[in-house]
Design a protein around this motif. Structure first.
Motif, PDB file in Angstrom:
ATOM      1  N   GLU A  16       0.807  -1.225   0.000  1.00  0.00           N
ATOM      2  CA  GLU A  16       0.000   0.000   0.000  1.00  0.00           C
ATOM      3  C   GLU A  16       0.838   1.271   0.000  1.00  0.00           C
ATOM      4  N   ASP A  17       2.160   1.146   0.100  1.00  0.00           N
ATOM      5  CA  ASP A  17       3.036   2.303  -0.044  1.00  0.00           C
ATOM      6  C   ASP A  17       3.309   2.619  -1.507  1.00  0.00           C
ATOM      7  N   THR A  18       2.849   1.776  -2.399  1.00  0.00           N
ATOM      8  CA  THR A  18       3.035   2.009  -3.826  1.00  0.00           C
ATOM      9  C   THR A  18       2.336   3.285  -4.254  1.00  0.00           C
ATOM     10  N   ALA A  19       3.100   4.200  -4.853  1.00  0.00           N
ATOM     11  CA  ALA A  19       2.564   5.501  -5.257  1.00  0.00           C
ATOM     12  C   ALA A  19       3.671   6.296  -5.942  1.00  0.00           C
ATOM     13  N   VAL A  20       3.277   7.417  -6.508  1.00  0.00           N
ATOM     14  CA  VAL A  20       4.259   8.406  -6.936  1.00  0.00           C
ATOM     15  C   VAL A  20       4.492   9.335  -5.749  1.00  0.00           C
ATOM     16  N   TYR A  21       5.747   9.507  -5.391  1.00  0.00           N
ATOM     17  CA  TYR A  21       6.117  10.331  -4.244  1.00  0.00           C
ATOM     18  C   TYR A  21       6.625  11.686  -4.735  1.00  0.00           C
ATOM     19  N   TYR A  22       6.087  12.735  -4.130  1.00  0.00           N
ATOM     20  CA  TYR A  22       6.414  14.101  -4.516  1.00  0.00           C
ATOM     21  C   TYR A  22       7.063  14.843  -3.354  1.00  0.00           C
ATOM     22  N   CYS A  23       8.073  15.585  -3.679  1.00  0.00           N
ATOM     23  CA  CYS A  23       8.729  16.462  -2.714  1.00  0.00           C
ATOM     24  C   CYS A  23       8.063  17.834  -2.764  1.00  0.00           C
ATOM     25  N   ASN A  24       7.941  18.468  -1.617  1.00  0.00           N
ATOM     26  CA  ASN A  24       7.295  19.779  -1.528  1.00  0.00           C
ATOM     27  C   ASN A  24       8.129  20.716  -0.671  1.00  0.00           C
ATOM     28  N   ALA A  25       8.196  21.974  -1.111  1.00  0.00           N
ATOM     29  CA  ALA A  25       8.829  23.030  -0.323  1.00  0.00           C
ATOM     30  C   ALA A  25       7.798  24.131  -0.107  1.00  0.00           C
ATOM     31  N   ASN A  26       7.655  24.558   1.130  1.00  0.00           N
ATOM     32  CA  ASN A  26       6.618  25.538   1.445  1.00  0.00           C
ATOM     33  C   ASN A  26       7.144  26.640   2.343  1.00  0.00           C
ATOM     34  N   TRP A  27       6.832  27.890   1.963  1.00  0.00           N
ATOM     35  CA  TRP A  27       7.152  29.063   2.793  1.00  0.00           C
ATOM     36  C   TRP A  27       6.054  30.074   2.568  1.00  0.00           C
ATOM     37  N   TYR A  28       5.202  30.246   3.537  1.00  0.00           N
ATOM     38  CA  TYR A  28       4.039  31.123   3.433  1.00  0.00           C
ATOM     39  C   TYR A  28       3.237  30.742   2.193  1.00  0.00           C
ATOM     40  N   ARG A  29       3.034  31.653   1.269  1.00  0.00           N
ATOM     41  CA  ARG A  29       2.202  31.334   0.098  1.00  0.00           C
ATOM     42  C   ARG A  29       3.012  30.681  -1.018  1.00  0.00           C
ATOM     43  N   TYR A  30       4.286  30.534  -0.811  1.00  0.00           N
ATOM     44  CA  TYR A  30       5.150  29.937  -1.826  1.00  0.00           C
ATOM     45  C   TYR A  30       5.161  28.424  -1.622  1.00  0.00           C
ATOM     46  N   ASP A  31       4.821  27.711  -2.686  1.00  0.00           N
ATOM     47  CA  ASP A  31       4.635  26.276  -2.618  1.00  0.00           C
ATOM     48  C   ASP A  31       5.226  25.670  -3.889  1.00  0.00           C
ATOM     49  N   TYR A  32       6.187  24.798  -3.758  1.00  0.00           N
ATOM     50  CA  TYR A  32       6.859  24.210  -4.907  1.00  0.00           C
ATOM     51  C   TYR A  32       6.801  22.683  -4.828  1.00  0.00           C
ATOM     52  N   TRP A  33       6.745  22.063  -6.025  1.00  0.00           N
ATOM     53  CA  TRP A  33       6.652  20.609  -6.107  1.00  0.00           C
ATOM     54  C   TRP A  33       7.700  20.050  -7.057  1.00  0.00           C
ATOM     55  N   GLY A  34       8.172  18.870  -6.735  1.00  0.00           N
ATOM     56  CA  GLY A  34       9.023  18.144  -7.666  1.00  0.00           C
ATOM     57  C   GLY A  34       8.183  17.411  -8.684  1.00  0.00           C
ATOM     58  N   GLN A  35       8.856  16.714  -9.586  1.00  0.00           N
ATOM     59  CA  GLN A  35       8.160  16.026 -10.672  1.00  0.00           C
ATOM     60  C   GLN A  35       7.635  14.661 -10.238  1.00  0.00           C
ATOM     61  N   GLY A  36       8.093  14.177  -9.106  1.00  0.00           N
ATOM     62  CA  GLY A  36       7.618  12.896  -8.590  1.00  0.00           C
ATOM     63  C   GLY A  36       8.531  11.743  -8.946  1.00  0.00           C
ATOM     64  N   THR A  37       8.545  10.750  -8.079  1.00  0.00           N
ATOM     65  CA  THR A  37       9.310   9.533  -8.325  1.00  0.00           C
ATOM     66  C   THR A  37       8.442   8.328  -7.937  1.00  0.00           C
ATOM     67  N   GLN A  38       8.437   7.336  -8.793  1.00  0.00           N
ATOM     68  CA  GLN A  38       7.572   6.176  -8.587  1.00  0.00           C
ATOM     69  C   GLN A  38       8.196   5.217  -7.585  1.00  0.00           C
ATOM     70  N   VAL A  39       7.389   4.785  -6.638  1.00  0.00           N
ATOM     71  CA  VAL A  39       7.765   3.724  -5.701  1.00  0.00           C
ATOM     72  C   VAL A  39       6.757   2.599  -5.857  1.00  0.00           C
ATOM     73  N   THR A  40       7.262   1.419  -6.123  1.00  0.00           N
ATOM     74  CA  THR A  40       6.408   0.242  -6.268  1.00  0.00           C
ATOM     75  C   THR A  40       6.895  -0.828  -5.300  1.00  0.00           C
ATOM     76  N   VAL A  41       5.983  -1.311  -4.479  1.00  0.00           N
ATOM     77  CA  VAL A  41       6.331  -2.338  -3.489  1.00  0.00           C
ATOM     78  C   VAL A  41       5.639  -3.630  -3.861  1.00  0.00           C
ATOM     79  N   SER A  42       6.423  -4.660  -4.061  1.00  0.00           N
ATOM     80  CA  SER A  42       5.872  -5.967  -4.417  1.00  0.00           C
ATOM     81  C   SER A  42       5.609  -6.783  -3.160  1.00  0.00           C
ATOM     82  N   SER A  43       4.581  -7.572  -3.229  1.00  0.00           N
ATOM     83  CA  SER A  43       4.207  -8.402  -2.064  1.00  0.00           C
ATOM     84  C   SER A  43       4.871  -9.762  -2.107  1.00  0.00           C
TER      85      SER A  43
END
Length: 115
Positions: free
Chosen positions: A88-115
């Protein structure tokens, strides 16, 4: 303007570990609260963990005790150590930087966990 570049995603095994990194551009990295979010297919983006400018972490209940967020202001980098992985941790993970109204995002990195 802050640019964020994530790395370290990929395929992990149930019970295994992965470490994500997020490198930020700019000279004022230490003023931003940093965070990791994730989005699974068909679901909304959700908070995983945040770390304050002073290094105080905050975690979603679903990852408490398994994930660790940290930051290295000298390297303009934030990390997410993910242990005891679950499918259930499988997802695209995004990094975020926040300072007051300034909000930035990365492009994301895929994490896939096999059972």
């Amino acid at each position: 303007q802050v640019q964020l570049v994530e790395s370290g995603g990929g395929l992990g095994q149930y019970g295994g570990s992965l470490r994500l990194s997020c490198a930020a551009s700019g000279r004022v990295f230490n003023i931003y609260a940093m965070g990791w979010y994730r989005q699974a297919p068909g679901k909304q983006r959700e908070l995983v963990a945040t770390v304050s400018t002073g290094g105080r972490p905050n975690y979603a209940d679903s990852v408490k005790g398994r994930f660790t967020i940290s930051r290295d202001n000298a390297k303009n980098t934030v990390y997410l150590q993910m242990d005891s992985l679950k499918p259930e941790d499988t997802a695209v993970y995004y990094c975020n930087a926040n300072w007051y109204r300034y909000d930035y995002w990365g492009q994301g990195t895929q994490v896939t966990v096999s059972s």
